[in-house]
Design a protein around this motif. Sequence first.
Motif, short mmCIF file in Angstrom:
data_model
loop_
_atom_site.label_atom_id
_atom_site.label_comp_id
_atom_site.label_asym_id
_atom_site.label_seq_id
_atom_site.Cartn_x
_atom_site.Cartn_y
_atom_site.Cartn_z
N LEU A 38 18.00 63.91 18.54
CA LEU A 38 17.92 65.23 18.83
C LEU A 38 17.01 65.59 20.10
O LEU A 38 17.22 66.58 20.84
CB LEU A 38 17.08 65.75 17.57
N ARG A 68 20.82 73.21 15.31
CA ARG A 68 20.56 71.93 14.90
C ARG A 68 19.60 71.64 14.01
O ARG A 68 19.61 70.33 13.53
CB ARG A 68 20.30 71.49 16.53
N PHE A 91 12.38 66.92 14.38
CA PHE A 91 13.53 66.18 14.75
C PHE A 91 13.61 65.16 13.84
O PHE A 91 14.67 64.68 13.53
CB PHE A 91 13.37 65.72 16.28
N GLY A 94 15.17 66.40 10.94
CA GLY A 94 16.45 67.34 11.18
C GLY A 94 16.15 68.56 10.58
O GLY A 94 17.01 69.35 10.25
#
Length: 211
Positions: A38, A68, A91, A94
């Motif tokens: 990411l 995302r 990140f 997620g």
Amino acid sequence: MRRCLMSVALLLAGLCVTAASLPTERSAARYGPRAVALFREWNQLLGKLQGADERQKLAEVNQFFNRRILYREDIDNWGVQDYWATPLEMFGKGAGDCEDFSIGKYISLLVLGVSPDKLRITYVKARIGGPDSTISQAHMVLAYYPTPSAEPQILDSLVTSIEPASQRTDLLPVFSFNAQGLWVGNRSSNVSKLTRWRQVMDKMKNEGFTF
């Protein structure tokens, strides 16, 4: 954080952010392969947007995080009721909740050269079920002010489009802040009173972000 319920503690400390740059991929690697993947996408996006106008920067940064990153409450993501994550921490999972999305978008736009004077992370009461509902929950969004007196544009983790504040009648602002100040209505005060904001900025400095 349960439905983005914020606990705001008051302490004295100082912080000033006028510009930002990213850490290295090595910093992302401490949070695992998902964070690295990411981070690479994020870094590529920010590189592509360096010469874009601010409207495009806002749209693509907002889209990146909303598409995302999964929306997940802190209790499920971190095992605690309230946790403010850095972009790299987010990140790694997620996923994040409203303040994590707002912080990630704020930092991204700083890196892209948007003036911090134009950006305020805003704590709101969001009416569940529409503007006429009497049920509200704590929530956080990022507000962008094209000029000091302009109506802000709202970047929201739960709404894909960027809309002017006048069209977000489901949101009731409570207070807003950036690295330069804290505002309650028209009154301003020292942003250092927001302990969790100071803590997340300190974490980012330790990860290699520069401000």
